[in-house]
Enzyme design. Structure first.
Site, PDB file in Angstrom:
ATOM      1  N   GLU A   1       0.795  -1.174  -0.245  1.00 44.98           N
ATOM      2  CA  GLU A   1      -0.054  -0.055  -0.018  1.00 44.98           C
ATOM      3  C   GLU A   1       1.068   1.216   0.055  1.00 44.98           C
ATOM      4  O   GLU A   1       1.699   1.491   0.918  1.00 44.98           O
ATOM      5  CB  GLU A   1      -0.650  -0.120   1.413  1.00 44.98           C
ATOM      6  CG  GLU A   1      -1.840  -1.083   1.294  1.00 44.98           C
ATOM      7  CD  GLU A   1      -2.529  -1.214   2.784  1.00 44.98           C
ATOM      8  OE1 GLU A   1      -3.691  -1.368   2.675  1.00 44.98           O
ATOM      9  OE2 GLU A   1      -1.919  -0.731   3.741  1.00 44.98           O
ATOM     10  N   CYS A   2       0.573   2.216  -0.763  1.00 43.81           N
ATOM     11  CA  CYS A   2       1.293   3.576  -0.705  1.00 43.81           C
ATOM     12  C   CYS A   2       2.713   3.359  -0.777  1.00 43.81           C
ATOM     13  O   CYS A   2       3.355   3.001  -2.005  1.00 43.81           O
ATOM     14  CB  CYS A   2       0.556   4.302   0.083  1.00 43.81           C
ATOM     15  SG  CYS A   2       0.772   5.941  -0.091  1.00 43.81           S
ATOM     16  N   GLY A   3       3.527   3.830   0.285  1.00 45.47           N
ATOM     17  CA  GLY A   3       4.635   3.693   0.280  1.00 45.47           C
ATOM     18  C   GLY A   3       5.148   2.341   0.002  1.00 45.47           C
ATOM     19  O   GLY A   3       6.486   2.011  -0.362  1.00 45.47           O
TER      20      GLY A   3
END
Length: 452
Positions: A325-327
């Site tokens: 997720e994301c990072g």
């Protein structure tokens, strides 16, 4: 009285504001620390999705803090968490999000749903009587809201405080006047507040100083008893019994909801934590979850740990489930470029050149339409991806037709900018990280458009 209609009463208060940046987190943290210093048990929540403010609030309260969002989690889930808190705490505090009436649902919607009185925080720098007018407008925008009073922040002098107090209507008391004081200021960076663990002793000093100032006001007396009703929820099945899930956790990857971890464990999973920064091998697990965080602040160290790269590449080749997720997604792409800085080679499991940007990005609620089922979540980032993988789907925004965040799948890996809230669909989550009912692609292709 049956369990279905059981209620519990506990003093409670929602701290709202006219806008972001008014001092909600500082005031909420000060109230929590003041209650703790007085020997009271305090439960703190954040209305809306957030990873950073809860870290500060948890440090103030001495207990875990989690976000509660009416759209992402649902009213029954939020109500049950408040009910449980009412049985364990002497005080419940909820920090609002953005301005009081911003968003759908808003902090005002949250307060109205659960009958929470509202303390209005307003940064009064550069205004006096106008501050009273703004506060009165917020008070009467929705008549069903119970507004406890105004917290005037950033007050410059005793005369400034008097001008605000004299202009307030009789039914809107001035609960506190907080002077401009760098000793209680909380440092910021892109995405929000600096993480609590990075501030160390300076955060503790700021929290104690803020609590001392709050203790000299009438604000600690503002929370009134609120009745919270039990909201029984369906109990997820033991769908992950015996399943071991590795969770990335260190200074670069810390954006993981405690509620997500609790749900995985309630479904039978065993969580084993590892550090992409420091570890050279993965734990013995059946699935991996790499949540968001600040990989851009640690990109050089992440790039240097090539042993972890090799371990993740081998895990990916095995086809076992991975959620990034994301990072976590930025880390698994080909490269990551710092803002006005160097480019670092990342793990390279999926195509994509991540880059930080000074402005722009994305935030807001979205539904992830996964093959396993729909899971709600949100996006909040200050980066973009060039030449990313062809997505299998895009996030769906609640009130806007434009496609949301790209969702990429390659073998067992699912990667997206979205932060998922697992409790919005436990069965789909179990299938996503458990490997059941998976729908995978043969391999990710390179796209010519940006994934942002």
């Amino acid at each position: 009285m049956s369990r279905e209609t059981e209620t519990r009463a506990c003093p409670a208060l929602l701290i709202g504001a006219a806008a972001s940046g008014q001092g909600k987190t500082t005031v909420t943290a000060a109230l929590a620390r003041a209650a703790r210093r007085g020997g009271r048990r305090v439960a703190v929540f954040k209305a809306g999705p957030d990873y950073l403010d809860p870290q500060i609030l948890a440090a103030a309260a001495g207990s875990a803090v989690e976000p509660l969002d009416l759209w992402m989690a649902g009213a029954d889930y939020c109500g049950q968490r408040l009910f449980e808190a009412a049985g364990a705490a002497d005080l419940i505090l909820v920090e609002g999000t953005m301005g009081l009436h911003d968003g759908q649902p808003s902090s005002a919607d949250f307060a109205a749903e659960f009958g929470l009185p509202v303390a209005l925080v307003l940064d009064c720098r550069g205004m006096a009587q106008t501050a009273a007018a703004v506060a009165a407008g917020l008070q009467h925008a929705r008549e069903e809201l119970a507004v406890a009073g105004l917290v005037a922040n950033g007050v410059g002098s005793a005369r400034h405080a008097d001008l605000i107090a004299e202009a307030l209507p009789a039914d809107l008391p001035l609960l506190a006047c907080l002077a401009r004081d760098e000793a209680v200021a909380l440092p910021h960076r892109h995405l929000g507040l600096v993480q609590a663990q990075e501030q160390g002793a300076s955060l503790e000093a700021a929290l104690d100083a803020a609590a001392e100032r709050i203790e000299r006001t009438s604000l600690p007396d503002a929370p009134l008893p609120v009745a919270f009703t039990r909201k029984p929820a369906a109990v997820p099945g033991p769908w992950l019994a015996g399943h071991r899930i590795g969770v990335a956790r260190d200074a670069a990857f810390s954006f993981a909801y405690a509620a997500n971890e609790r749900l995985l464990e309630s479904m039978g999973a065993e969580l084993r934590y590892f550090s992409p920064l420091d570890d050279t091998a993965l734990p013995d697990v059946d699935a991996l979850w790499l949540p968001g965080g600040y990989p851009e602040l640690h990109a050089a160290d992440l790039a240097a740990n090539t042993a972890m790269h090799a371990a993740l590449q081998a895990f990916h080749r095995s086809g076992r489930p991975m959620l990034a997720e994301c990072g976590g997604m930025l880390y698994l792409q080909d490269s990551l470029t710092e803002l006005d800085g160097p480019t670092h080679r990342m793990v390279g499991l999926i195509p994509g050149a991540g880059r930080m940007r000074a402005k722009g990005g994305c935030q807001g609620m979205q539904t992830a339409p996964l093959p396993e089922g729909e899971i709600r979540g949100h996006a909040h980032h200050r980066s973009a991806t060039d030449d990313g993988a062809v997505p299998i789907a895009h996030g769906r925004r609640p009130r806007h037709p434009a496609p949301g965040e790209a969702i990429v799948r390659d073998r067992g890996l699912t990667a997206t900018y979205l932060h998922l809230f697992f409790a919005s669909n436990p069965a789909a989550t179990a299938a996503l990280v458990g490997g059941a009912a998976r729908s995978s692609t043969a391999g990710a292709q390179t796209a010519t458009t940006a994934v942002s």
